[in-house]
Design an enzyme around this catalytic site. Structure first.
Site, PDB file in Angstrom:
ATOM      1  N   HIS A  26       0.861  -1.186   0.000  1.00 10.34           N
ATOM      2  CA  HIS A  26       0.000   0.000   0.000  1.00 10.34           C
ATOM      3  C   HIS A  26       0.895   1.232   0.000  1.00 10.34           C
ATOM      4  CE1 HIS A  26      -3.780   2.210   0.782  1.00 10.34           C
ATOM      5  NE2 HIS A  26      -2.963   3.081   1.350  1.00 10.34           N
ATOM      6  N   CYS A  27       0.711   2.095  -0.997  1.00 10.91           N
ATOM      7  CA  CYS A  27       1.559   3.272  -1.168  1.00 10.91           C
ATOM      8  C   CYS A  27       0.803   4.510  -0.691  1.00 10.91           C
ATOM      9  CB  CYS A  27       1.973   3.439  -2.632  1.00 10.91           C
ATOM     10  SG  CYS A  27       3.042   4.874  -2.917  1.00 10.91           S
ATOM     11  N   PRO A  28       1.252   5.180   0.385  1.00  4.41           N
ATOM     12  CA  PRO A  28       0.561   6.400   0.827  1.00  4.41           C
ATOM     13  C   PRO A  28       0.684   7.544  -0.159  1.00  4.41           C
ATOM     14  CG  PRO A  28       2.584   6.053   2.082  1.00  4.41           C
ATOM     15  CD  PRO A  28       2.381   4.827   1.250  1.00  4.41           C
TER      16      PRO A  28
ATOM     17  N   ASN B 204      -2.099   7.001  -2.293  1.00  2.00           N
ATOM     18  CA  ASN B 204      -3.361   6.792  -1.579  1.00  2.00           C
ATOM     19  C   ASN B 204      -4.103   5.613  -2.189  1.00  2.00           C
ATOM     20  OD1 ASN B 204      -5.299   7.352   0.405  1.00  2.00           O
ATOM     21  ND2 ASN B 204      -6.530   8.564  -1.017  1.00  2.00           N
TER      22      ASN B 204
END
Length: 373
Positions: free
Chosen positions: A167-169, A172
């Site tokens: 999951h890449c912030p 998003n």
């Protein structure tokens, strides 16, 4: 005649043994109600760390849009400064080179913008809900639903992701089956873009920062004085200057506010581009290695653990999705069924990935990638 002996001194010991036995029974009763055959130290640590994981997952989900806005603002500011300072500089130096740099730079900018937008807006791929999944290999403990091969649960998105990588912030969004290629090409073109700015902006930065005189020293008011050999203070009058003993004072260079803003902009560009080059460059190298081996970030850890486990038993673990570096790259970039490097990689392309994300061919299948659905 019988005698009765009162041994009151034994009463504390009997009371102690009774209380000790009572607490032992209570402890084993509680443990029997919470017994888990799979309990170990790592599981207990996960349970204790669950509140921290919950906070990280929910905070990441909440601040994700601000990370996306930050990426857009920083990229736009770098592009603005490149046009503001770099375009006039190269136009006055060599107009033909300037035209080439504008075309090449806008090609990089187009690819960066397209792949970032697609990575943010494209869902990573989800298993179908409410349908029978014959391809499922396990049950997700969080979703309580079937999991196809290479599918993992994302605690931030709170759902299973097909071929999940992480999951890449900054997106998003999760990086998975449908947007993994967009994420990788965004990093590749961003590294090419910052390298392009650093290379062709180095000379401009050198001239603006190192060759431009520094700020002038404050001007002292009053009559200048000097010290003679005896240490006495002598007033330096107009006649003293006319004698030719001293040289003419240097002409001071005044730095205008525009020059100050130019310097600050160049320093800002240097910090941003250098930071992106090293941070994103390391991440790009890691994902390039994973793509060459036909695995994701999660599968890399799983394969490493399986390799160690089987090595202890004298066996060799083989990644079932590793078809060799060349074929792995073709599958990762979707270069099958007539798709070419020039049209579908060097230019923006929204073509779908290979397959449906539910079934995956392995090295045991005697099928050439071009024949895959």
């Amino acid at each position: 005649m019988a005698r009765i002996y009162w041994r009151f001194y034994r009463l504390p010991k009997l009371l102690y043994n009774y209380i000790k036995c009572f607490f032992h029974r209570l402890k084993y009763t509680v443990r029997s109600l919470t017994h888990n055959h799979f309990m170990d130290n790592s599981y207990a640590a996960d349970v204790c760390m669950e509140p921290l994981f919950w906070f990280v997952d929910n905070s990441t989900y909440a601040i994700g849009p601000f990370f996306v806005i930050a990426v857009v603002v920083l990229t736009a500011s770098v592009v603005f400064i490149a046009y503001w300072l770099g375009l006039p500089y190269w136009w006055h130096r060599n107009s033909l080179v300037c035209v080439f740099l504008v075309i090449f730079g806008n090609w990089l900018l187009l690819n960066v913008s397209f792949h970032y937008y697609m990575a943010v807006t494209t869902h990573p791929g989800y298993p179908p809900q409410g349908e029978l999944i014959t391809e499922a290999v396990s049950i997700c403990k969080k979703c309580i639903s079937p999991k196809p091969p290479r599918t993992h649960h994302c605690s931030v998105c709170n759902r299973c992701i097909l071929k999940m990588d992480h999951h890449c912030p900054w997106l998003n969004n999760c990086v998975g089956y449908r947007n993994h290629r967009y994420f990788y090409l965004y990093m590749a073109y961003m590294i090419a873009g910052v390298s392009f700015i650093i290379i062709f902006g180095a000379e401009l930065a050198y001239q603006e920062i190192w060759l431009t005189p520094e700020l002038p020293d404050p001007v002292l008011e009053g009559h200048p004085v000097k010290l003679n050999k005896t240490g006495a203070i002598i007033m330096m009058t107009e006649a003293y200057y006319q004698s030719g003993v001293t040289a003419e004072p240097e002409v001071e260079h005044e730095v205008s506010p525009m020059e100050m803003w130019r310097r600050r902009a160049i320093i800002y560009m240097a910090l941003i581009n250098t930071g992106v080059l090293f941070a994103l460059g390391g991440l790009l190298a890691w994902h390039s290695r994973l793509a060459s081996k036909g695995e994701t970030s999660i599968e890399a850890n799983i394969n490493k653990a399986e390799t160690t486990r089987l090595a202890e038993r004298g066996r060799i673990y083989i990644n079932p999705y590793n078809f060799g570096s060349r074929k792995n790259w073709r599958l990762f970039l979707g270069l099958v069924k007539g798709r070419t490097w020039w049209r579908h990689v060097l230019l923006p392309s929204a073509h779908d990935p290979i397959g449906d994300g539910l079934t995956w061919h392995t090295v045991n299948d005697d099928v050439f990638p071009d024949e895959w659905p």
